[in-house]
Design an enzyme around this catalytic site. Sequence first.
Site, short mmCIF file in Angstrom:
data_model
loop_
_atom_site.label_atom_id
_atom_site.label_comp_id
_atom_site.label_asym_id
_atom_site.label_seq_id
_atom_site.Cartn_x
_atom_site.Cartn_y
_atom_site.Cartn_z
N LYS A 1 -13.63 -8.27 -4.36
CA LYS A 1 -12.17 -8.37 -4.37
C LYS A 1 -11.71 -9.33 -5.48
O LYS A 1 -12.45 -9.63 -6.41
CB LYS A 1 -11.67 -8.82 -3.00
CG LYS A 1 -12.00 -7.85 -1.87
CD LYS A 1 -11.17 -6.58 -1.95
CE LYS A 1 -11.37 -5.69 -0.75
NZ LYS A 1 -10.50 -4.49 -0.79
N SER B 1 0.82 -1.22 0.00
CA SER B 1 0.00 0.00 0.00
C SER B 1 0.85 1.26 0.00
O SER B 1 0.59 2.21 -0.74
CB SER B 1 -0.93 0.00 1.22
OG SER B 1 -1.83 -1.07 1.17
N GLN C 1 -9.80 4.10 -1.97
CA GLN C 1 -8.85 4.31 -3.06
C GLN C 1 -9.28 5.44 -3.99
O GLN C 1 -8.45 6.12 -4.58
CB GLN C 1 -8.68 3.01 -3.85
CG GLN C 1 -7.99 1.91 -3.06
CD GLN C 1 -7.98 0.58 -3.77
OE1 GLN C 1 -8.69 0.38 -4.76
NE2 GLN C 1 -7.17 -0.35 -3.29
N ASP D 1 -9.15 -6.58 4.18
CA ASP D 1 -8.19 -7.56 3.68
C ASP D 1 -7.81 -8.60 4.73
O ASP D 1 -7.25 -9.65 4.39
CB ASP D 1 -6.93 -6.86 3.17
CG ASP D 1 -7.17 -6.13 1.86
OD1 ASP D 1 -8.14 -6.46 1.16
OD2 ASP D 1 -6.37 -5.22 1.53
#
Length: 418
Positions: free
Chosen positions: A329, A21, A161, A302
């Site tokens: 996902k 990330s 995001q 996640d």
Amino acid sequence: MKRTIIPGARTGRVRIPASKSQAHRLLICAALGEEKTEVVCDGISADIAATAKCLSALGAKIEEMETGFLVSPIKKVPEGRCDLYCGESGSTLRFLLPIVGALGAQAVFHREGRLPQRPLAPLDSVLKEHGMTLREDGDLLYCSGQLIGGNYTIAGNVSSQYISGLLMALPLLIRDSLLMVSGPLESAAYVAMTEDALQLSKLTIPKMGAMWAIPGQQRCHLPKRTVVEGDWSNTAFFLCMGALSKEGVTVEGLNLQSSQGDRGVLDVLRRFGAEVTEHGDAVTVRRGALHGVMIDAAPIPDLIPVLSVVASVAEGETRVENAYRLRLKESDRLKSTANLLRALGGQVEEKEDGLVITGVPALHGGAVETQNDHRLAMSAATAACAATGEITVDNDGCVAKSYPRFWEDFSSLKGEGL
């Protein structure tokens, strides 16, 4: 390639690779700067490589080195069409989409796997309202037009995001902008990571509540040598292995004050009843009397597959809530996680936006279908630490998306008691 995993608890020490990330964000800031920057990155996954490749196609010069990347920033966007191969990386696509508009580039994103089916709304509408043209044709996404400054409003409960991409793009525009987030902001820690990267780049993005006032005509100024910190998302697999081991597992190379949202794994493991010890740049987790908990998936989506493995052998019931986004996902992670646990003898009920897991004394062996999902494969390895029989995974190579050396690090652990 199919892999067979020997059952039993593991113990030992692992040095975790760089944060995927943070690497995305620092590479982008380096490419949008004015001077050459070294981005030190221990371990380059497929997703990180995709971002580097796309930035190169937009005019940056990125040299891959043993220690990471040497980045010469974008001086001028190439004329004509830029082909951006983002693979299956949602971060690469969602971060770079507004940046393509800010640069005024004519670009085509080449998407693979489930990425073409993953949503872009409402980001696509916001970009169209401010000067971009977007057109999808199967796996291809065609982009053109010059993004203009002004007032931007986007929902906060779809994808952090989207917000991060806009925060990185809007300072490049000629006009000032105001970015407003409507409704609750999910995965807020990931936005905080973006803010940290922009602050490190000496950009001015003052925040007022749920709004950022963003002056235009800014360029990034990262330190000439910038180090990507250790990855808490990948750390979680080994810490969860520790929660299944009386002797424990230690993970080194971490920033214990990191803004990475998946640092939240420590709190969840403590609530499960595991023994968690923090020391220097390392964390050690050992098994305690594990019991079921409630897990809010919104800030840590996640982590749900691997935390579900711990829940599968924790006494009582664990409820995973606010997890609908997991269906979007690399796989439908609510369904694929439930299938993983059932294949190994776990008791799980799949809900529309969550899971209800009832702990069993131990998992048994079985076959796990990863659906090409890296987090499912690594969760299967974790499950082996709580199993009595061998576990096979159908595609061990899918871990390259985020953690290419995972199996090597996993193999470095020894069986408990050996």
